[in-house]
Structures are given as structure tokens and as C-alpha cells.
Design a protein around this motif. Structure first.
Motif, PDB file in Angstrom:
ATOM      1  N   HIS A  81      34.640  28.119   9.103  1.00 14.15           N
ATOM      2  CA  HIS A  81      34.542  27.927  10.554  1.00 14.15           C
ATOM      3  C   HIS A  81      35.986  27.713  10.994  1.00 14.15           C
ATOM      4  O   HIS A  81      36.571  26.658  10.747  1.00 14.15           O
ATOM      5  CB  HIS A  81      33.651  26.725  10.891  1.00 14.15           C
ATOM      6  N   ALA A  87      25.973  22.952  21.053  1.00 16.28           N
ATOM      7  CA  ALA A  87      26.674  24.231  20.883  1.00 16.28           C
ATOM      8  C   ALA A  87      25.791  25.172  20.078  1.00 16.28           C
ATOM      9  O   ALA A  87      25.351  24.829  18.981  1.00 16.28           O
ATOM     10  CB  ALA A  87      27.990  23.993  20.154  1.00 16.28           C
ATOM     11  N   LYS A 112      30.112  27.222  19.678  1.00 18.31           N
ATOM     12  CA  LYS A 112      31.415  27.024  19.050  1.00 18.31           C
ATOM     13  C   LYS A 112      31.627  28.107  18.011  1.00 18.31           C
ATOM     14  O   LYS A 112      30.720  28.353  17.236  1.00 18.31           O
ATOM     15  CB  LYS A 112      31.494  25.650  18.393  1.00 18.31           C
ATOM     16  N   ASN A 139      24.208  23.844   7.271  1.00 16.33           N
ATOM     17  CA  ASN A 139      24.450  22.612   8.060  1.00 16.33           C
ATOM     18  C   ASN A 139      23.145  21.964   8.520  1.00 16.33           C
ATOM     19  O   ASN A 139      22.869  21.832   9.694  1.00 16.33           O
ATOM     20  CB  ASN A 139      25.387  22.875   9.253  1.00 16.33           C
ATOM     21  N   HIS A 181      18.711  25.741  19.466  1.00 16.90           N
ATOM     22  CA  HIS A 181      18.630  24.337  19.883  1.00 16.90           C
ATOM     23  C   HIS A 181      17.522  24.235  20.917  1.00 16.90           C
ATOM     24  O   HIS A 181      17.384  25.134  21.750  1.00 16.90           O
ATOM     25  CB  HIS A 181      19.950  23.873  20.521  1.00 16.90           C
ATOM     26  N   ASP A 204      25.530  34.240  13.917  1.00 20.62           N
ATOM     27  CA  ASP A 204      25.655  32.819  14.254  1.00 20.62           C
ATOM     28  C   ASP A 204      24.538  32.405  15.207  1.00 20.62           C
ATOM     29  O   ASP A 204      24.723  31.539  16.061  1.00 20.62           O
ATOM     30  CB  ASP A 204      27.033  32.499  14.851  1.00 20.62           C
ATOM     31  N   THR A 249      31.435  20.924  15.480  1.00 24.24           N
ATOM     32  CA  THR A 249      30.224  21.616  15.903  1.00 24.24           C
ATOM     33  C   THR A 249      28.970  20.901  15.401  1.00 24.24           C
ATOM     34  O   THR A 249      29.066  19.770  14.908  1.00 24.24           O
ATOM     35  CB  THR A 249      30.297  23.106  15.461  1.00 24.24           C
ATOM     36  N   THR A 250      27.814  21.554  15.486  1.00 20.89           N
ATOM     37  CA  THR A 250      26.539  20.939  15.116  1.00 20.89           C
ATOM     38  C   THR A 250      26.540  20.449  13.661  1.00 20.89           C
ATOM     39  O   THR A 250      26.876  21.218  12.752  1.00 20.89           O
ATOM     40  CB  THR A 250      25.398  21.978  15.282  1.00 20.89           C
ATOM     41  N   ARG A 296      17.640  26.486  10.195  1.00 23.10           N
ATOM     42  CA  ARG A 296      17.149  25.126  10.418  1.00 23.10           C
ATOM     43  C   ARG A 296      16.123  24.692   9.362  1.00 23.10           C
ATOM     44  O   ARG A 296      16.012  25.293   8.306  1.00 23.10           O
ATOM     45  CB  ARG A 296      16.562  24.975  11.826  1.00 23.10           C
TER      46      ARG A 296
END
Ligand SMILES: NC(=O)N[C@@H](CC(=O)O)C(=O)O
Length: 353
Positions: A135, A265, A217, A44, A249, A245, A105-106, A19
Motif C-alpha cells: 500500500h 475509506a 485510500k 486486513n 463498507h 481494491d 486506511t481500514t 471481509r
């Protein structure tokens, strides 16, 4: 008598979400807390890590938070990526490119819709020996009967096609959840590998249907699929290794009381990762595969040998009564609830050499 101390050489997590901003400050130190020395960092973010310069900047931010982890960086595959940027990324030490199918997904709104569009990128990656991280799901589509339970098997033809077209491109099928995926990766050549998470070795459909904290996910599948993941680890197959993974969140996003708002997810395992993996591997008789699964196999596929200067052995001690997983982690205004909160793990980290 069963071992009471076990050691892993420089554990490596080959798929983790660290993050940004205050959330990064909370989760990044948990890589080492969970016993890990190397983090293969997912791109991501908002906005996604799309260029070599952004990847280097992100790496610097993570190093500021904890300089004692080796951060291996990736780019986000999107129409903005060019072969020129791939060459720049290679020179900057970026190792992989992550493909997210659009909307699955996110932060995947900018993800991909067709793989062929990216062949010039894959060609450049093959040339400079970068890794493609897939993915492996296709988007749900009611008209074609595609849904969360068959999205991974339905993706596998794409894996086969990319591998056949670029046989020496190193590809990792990420967080596999099905027997079909295990068999698919096994049937490919040595350039194709697969990550497996700790939580998918534990959960099945029944554990997330009605339990939003266990939703991620790809979703965990049937008991027979989980058995295939366990068997390939127990077999010591060198192309199957750990990628947690770990995907944090905030609680309000995981557990929502409003019917109009879906649940995020992602499952958060970083701070308990090595003891958790040891506990779960032991439950199916594969504790002797811990070192390969959580370090050696991934390092060898990724060509990331243990750095002589930072080599360390992480030891775990059997915890007779079990060690309870923290109920939450808090920093400033951020709170996270880990996987298995309040449950007992039979191993704890004792020592780093
Ligand atoms: N695994 C997840 O359920 N979520 C990941 C994204 C991803 O890897 O799919 C996240 O970033 O939250």
C-alpha cells in the motif's frame, strides 16, 4: 463497426477485500457476479490474517461461500511475522504479503512504521519467490507537509529502496493513483508491477471532495494523474494490471451525518467489475487491452496461469440503452451500495464458457 461482443479469458482481480462473517457472505459471490474467476484476497481482517494457518482457514470459509472462484491468499505484514512463517506460508500456497502503513486506511492500526525492520522477512520472501504487496502511501504528518494528495509520491523512495535491496523480490505497488507512481514502476526492473483500480480510472479529486461514496485510500488525484493511469493501460504495458481494491463498507460508515465521525475509506466495485472496466477502457480507446489488463498481465506476473480445468471465457455484450447499476445489495442485515449506483454501464455479462 464497433464490436458488440467481447470476451476475456478467466478474468482475475489481483486485489480484493472479501471481509468476514455476514459481510463475506454478501460480497464473496459478487466476485463471480462481476465476471471474475480469481480473487487475490486482502488480509486486513480483524484480527488480521497473520499466519499460514489463518490464511488456510480463511480460504476454506470463502470456498464454502463460493467454491467456484480461485482464492489466492495473502498475509498481513506486522512485527509478528517471522521468516519461519514465510516458509510455512509458501508451503501452504500463500502467494503474497501485504504491507499497510500504520493508520493510513481500514484496519491498519497494526501496520508498519519502518520498512528496514522487515528486511529479514523480505529476504525470506525473495528466497521462496513470494510477492510483496505495498500500500504505497506514507502516513499524513502536518509537520512534514504530508497529506492525502502527496502521500503516494512521498512513498516512492521506499519502493526504490526495497527494490534496490531485493532486486528479485516480486513487488506490486497497489492501486496506483499518480503519474509519479506510474513512472516509478516503469523505471523499475521486471520484478516490480502495479495494480490499477477501475474507480481510479474514472475519478479525480473533484469527485470525492464532498462525495463520501467516492472516498477511498489512496484518494483519486488530479486529471493529469488519471491520464497517466489511462495511458499506461492504452499502451498495453504488461506490468500494469487490474486490482479492483473493491472495499465494501456499510452505508452508515460511508455516509455519516455526525461531524465527529469520519467516513470509511473504500469503494465497492466487485458486482459490476468486468462490465465497468470494459466501459471505462472503451471511454479512452483501450477496449482492445481488456483481456491483458483484466487477466493475462496479472496472471503472468503472479505466475497464476489459467487452470485448464477451470478455464472459462467470460463474454460481454454491448448493452444498447445501457444497463443500470443496482442501487444496493442486501443480505440479511447487511446492505451495500456499489460504485456508480443508478448509473448506466454500456456492457453486460452474457455468457461464461
Ligand atoms: N482502499 C480502501 O480505501 N480501503 C480498504 C483498505 C485499503 O486497501 O486501503 C478497505 O479495506 O476498506
Amino acid at each position: 463497426m464497433a464490436a458488440t461482443i467481447i470476451s476475456v479469458n478467466s478474468p482475475a482481480d489481483f486485489h480484493v477485500h472479501l471481509r468476514q462473517g455476514s459481510m463475506a457472505a454478501l460480497v464473496t459471490p459478487h466476485v463471480r457476479k462481476g465476471g471474475f474467476k480469481l480473487a487475490y484476497v486482502m488480509p486486513n481482517l480483524k484480527p488480521p490474517i497473520a499466519t499460514a494457518a489463518q490464511a488456510l482457514e480463511y480460504k476454506r470459509e470463502l470456498q464454502k461461500i463460493d467454491p467456484n472462484v480461485e482464492y489466492v491468499m495473502t498475509l498481513y505484514l506486522s512485527p509478528d511475522l517471522t521468516p519461519e512463517e514465510i516458509f510455512k506460508a509458501k508451503n501452504a500456497g500463500v502467494v503474497g504479503v501485504k504491507s499497510y502503513p500504520r493508520g493510513v486506511t481500514t484496519n491498519s492500526e497494526g501496520g508498519i512504521e519502518s520498512y528496514e525492520t522487515y528486511y529479514p522477512i523480505f529476504k525470506a520472501m525473495q528466497e521462496v519467490d513470494m510477492v510483496l504487496n505495498l500500500h504505497g502511501e506514507i502516513p499524513s504528518d502536518a509537520s512534514a507537509n504530508v497529506h492525502v494528495l502527496n502521500a503516494e509520491p512521498r512513498f516512492l523512495p521506499h519502493l526504490f529502496k526495497i527494490h534496490a535491496t531485493f532486486p528479485s523480490l516480486r513487488i506490486v505497488l497497489e492501486h496506483a493513483t499518480t503519474r509519479a507512481a506510474v513512472e516509478a514502476v516503469k523505471s523499475c526492473g521486471p520484478s516490480v508491477a502495479c495494480t490499477i483500480t477501475a474507480h481510479h480510472l474514472d475519478l479525480t479529486v473533484d469527485d470525492w471532495a464532498g462525495q463520501s461514496w467516492n472516498f477511498c485510500k489512496p484518494v483519486a488525484k488530479y486529471p493529469d494523474d488519471r491520464q497517466a493511469l489511462r495511458d499506461v493501460i492504452a499502451e498495453g504495458h504488461p506490468r500494469f494490471f487490474l486490482g479492483s481494491d473493491s472495499a465494501p463498507h456499510p452505508p452508515h460508515a460511508k455516509s455519516t451525518s455526525t461531524p465527529s465521525h469520519g467516513c470509511a475509506a473504500g469503494i465497492y466495485t466487485s458486482p459490476i467489475l468486468l462490465p465497468l472496466v470494459a466501459h471505462i477502457l472503451e471511454s479512452f480507446g483501450a477496449l482492445d487491452k481488456l483481456d491483458g489488463f483484466a487477466s493475462g498481465f496479472g496472471r503472468s506476473f503472479y505466475k497464476q496461469p489459467i487452470n485448464a480445468n477451470s478455464h472459462s471465457k467470460v463474454s460481454l455484450r454491448r448493452s444498447p440503452g445501457g444497463k443500470s447499476v443496482d442501487s444496493e445489495y442486501v443480505l440479511g442485515n447487511d446492505t451495500l451500495v456499489p460504485f456508480w449506483a443508478g448509473k448506466e454501464i454500456g456492457w453486460e455479462i452474457v455468457e461464461e464458457v
